[in-house]
Design a protein around this motif. Sequence first.
Motif, short mmCIF file in Angstrom:
data_model
loop_
_atom_site.label_atom_id
_atom_site.label_comp_id
_atom_site.label_asym_id
_atom_site.label_seq_id
_atom_site.Cartn_x
_atom_site.Cartn_y
_atom_site.Cartn_z
N LEU A 39 -80.07 4.93 77.93
CA LEU A 39 -79.06 4.87 78.98
C LEU A 39 -78.62 6.27 79.38
CD1 LEU A 39 -77.43 2.41 80.26
CD2 LEU A 39 -75.58 3.10 78.73
N VAL B 255 -77.48 -3.29 76.07
CA VAL B 255 -78.13 -3.55 77.35
C VAL B 255 -78.68 -4.98 77.34
CG1 VAL B 255 -79.91 -2.82 78.97
CG2 VAL B 255 -78.71 -1.11 77.58
N ARG C 249 -81.24 -4.85 84.42
CA ARG C 249 -80.61 -4.43 83.17
C ARG C 249 -79.12 -4.17 83.42
NH1 ARG C 249 -85.66 -1.74 83.19
NH2 ARG C 249 -87.05 -2.56 81.57
N THR D 57 -75.12 -3.64 81.35
CA THR D 57 -74.45 -3.27 80.09
C THR D 57 -72.94 -3.38 80.24
OG1 THR D 57 -76.22 -1.64 79.77
CG2 THR D 57 -74.32 -1.50 78.30
N GLU E 196 -74.97 -1.00 85.55
CA GLU E 196 -76.21 -1.71 85.90
C GLU E 196 -77.17 -0.80 86.66
OE1 GLU E 196 -74.59 -6.27 86.38
OE2 GLU E 196 -74.93 -5.10 88.19
#
Length: 628
Positions: A100, A125, A141, A143, A166
């Motif tokens: 990330l 995630v 994805r 988070t 995202e």
Amino acid sequence: MTAEEYDPDAEYEELGLVAGLEIHQQLDTATKLFCDCPTELREPEEATRTFTRYLHPTRSELGELDAAAVEESRVDREFEYLAYDSTCLVEEDDEPPHELDEEALETALEVAQLMEMAPVDQAHVMRKIVVDGSNTTGFQRSTLIATDGTIETSDGPVGIEDLLLEEESAQRVEETDDGVRYSLDRLGIPLVEIGTSPDISTPEQALEAAERIGMLLRSTGKVKRGLGTIRQDVNVSIAEGARVEIKGVQSLDDIDDIVRFEANRQVELVELASKLQDREASVGEPEDVTAVFEDTESGVIRGALSDGGSVMAVLLSGYDGLVGHEIAPDRRLGTEFSDHAKRHGAGGIFHTDELPAYGVTDDEVDALREAVGAGPDDAVAIVADATEIAESAIEAVAERAKTALEGVPEETRGANDDGTTRYLRPLPGAARMYPETDVPPVDPDPSEVPEPELLTEKVERYQAEYDLDAGLAEQVAYGQRMPLFETCIDEGVDPTLAATTLESTLTELRRDDVAVENLTDEHLLEVLTMVETGDLPNEGITDLLSALADDPDRTAAAAAEEEDLGGADEDEVREAVLEVVERNESQVEDEGMQAFSGLMGECMGALRGKADGDLVSRLLREEIQKRA
């Protein structure tokens, strides 16, 4: 009809209006969320290659399939992706995602602070299933970063339920014969998704809450600006209706209209359901009525049949006069049916509330009614298309007609430019989320993240510290180039000069069709620094910026030299002034200082922006006084 004329008759409190917002804001980071590619957008013609994919829904950890993903996958489509010289294997889904992005995480934590949110202890995630082609992986994805915040509005506090970090979806370029074409330049840009609690009770409060969140986001100075960089989703329901999620509201100013129209749409659907129930309405099974239209003059139907297609119909018992009932401006129950048919590839539907029309005759309408056994209180909907499409589309129409008997269906809808909405898909469920195993969890540390200064506070500080007037201070603070303004101040540029150049001068150049979008922050900072150091007079700013906009590959110093815009020393200025005065010597002798205004313009023109106006004015006055 205006939104004001279209207010529901009942008070929103009596309707039980409940609304919530989901704000999606792109972050202005150097790289994308899970790779090192730049976050700059490209033009489709810059693409260096393409590739295609077919996407299908996958099951959750519990073996469930998300209903929205299943419906999306019913239409078999090819997705083509435009790739660029900056596109990497992560974006193509040919390499696992990287960790990330730290800059994006820090910005998300700054936003969380401004909304008084509690960061999670550990961020994991997740994968969110998306099979519309907007992501090469078939999922997005996402988070969770923080929860349980609040913002204030004039109608009371609005809770902030969650803040997620995202990856942005790919940019939809166009429909193709086989499916959809996407561009990968936008895919993976970090964005924050902010979801409010359902605390909003009026359209006006929805707009105010969105404006407040937008201000907080811009206060970080780390969000992208411009069309498409922020999107609002709105969740709306009334007491007798259902939760409807409206996606893709591009303009913040449309939010109150969206809420107002949706509340009214739900009122109309509830009333329609009541009328249908009173009539004991029902929906029949789809039937093939191609034979009715063998000799039709309708262009749409004839075109479908000439290509080997079919005409499918469904009997809507008790629906006569209600399929054409308006439930939103220029949208009817039949429009809802048509939206569902279009999701399955059909061009739309015809129904007997609007027929005869479109080349369909009275005799054909009578024959259609007879073919499906329709009585005087019944309606009939038809779809003419390729047989497989017509069959699936009429089934979708029949299903939507059945939900009309119950009232308002829970669903996801898309925002139209006029404030109305259209059907997109069913509401997603929990089955669309499952863990991302390729990215390790992270431990957010808010203690190292400074709380940003609010834009409202910046306005006050700019007035107090830099002596900007209130209007200019607000323009700068809320403007797209606010971070550059503060950089200019740090570099010693005069605040008023920086503010007027970034807000007023650029606006004037844009109105004069100068391509100011070609000017980078580096260009602007260098130009303003040249003024501070005396290498460029104030009067040369406009000409130099115009020159740089025409050829942005140059530095400001190089452009100034090539365009002969460098500052002239006092001897050069005096020489130019003297030449003008001597050329107009008789006027000076006759008018004295009254000749100043006309000669001042001539002097400035002769110097072509190479000299400061104050210096030219002083020297010109001296020369006139010598001769007066």
